[in-house]
Design a protein around this motif. Structure first.
Motif: not given
Length: 130
Positions: A1-26
């Motif tokens: 299990n990740l700590s709260k801090h580590d989970f949040e960091r990884e989640l936000l990093e993954a979301n940034q990648h996904l958001e870039r992909m969504l913007k590119a797909s528009h």
């Protein structure tokens, strides 16, 4: 299990990648269904459906919702088998099996659990989605 801090960091990093992909797909066919197009990731699925208190807190703080699926076809097992066998016929049969299993379950509004294909790994999953 990740700590709260580590989970949040990884989640936000993954979301940034996904958001870039969504913007590119528009400019192309959108990854989002329907007319509603957005770039903010709102949903999360806990690995194996197991949610920790830290995950719950981070999702709430980031206005995200944990979702569970209602369609699941063990695609990971099929795709790993396919990736380890070179026979095109075997790959075709397994890809059709994945698609058939999913299509028997899916209904309008379903949330289908399908593991992300990667280059040279689970690549037949892309074909099954088509």
């Amino acid at each position: 299990n990740l700590s709260k801090h580590d989970f949040e960091r990884e989640l936000l990093e993954a979301n940034q990648h996904l958001e870039r992909m969504l913007k590119a797909s528009h400019g192309r066919r959108s990854l989002l269904s329907g007319e509603r197009q957005q770039d903010k990731i709102e949903w999360f699925r806990a690995p194996q459906g197991r949610m920790s208190v830290a995950m719950r807190d981070v999702l709430k703080e980031n206005e995200m919702t944990n979702v569970m699926g209602d369609c699941y076809c063990d695609d990971w097992a099929f795709m790993e088998a396919v990736d380890n066998v070179q026979s095109e016929q075997f790959q075709k049969e397994q890809t059709e099996r994945i698609a058939s299993l999913m299509m028997r379950q899916v209904q309008p509004g379903s949330i289908a659990i399908f593991h992300m294909p990667e280059k040279n790994f689970r690549h037949t999953g892309i074909v099954a989605l088509e």
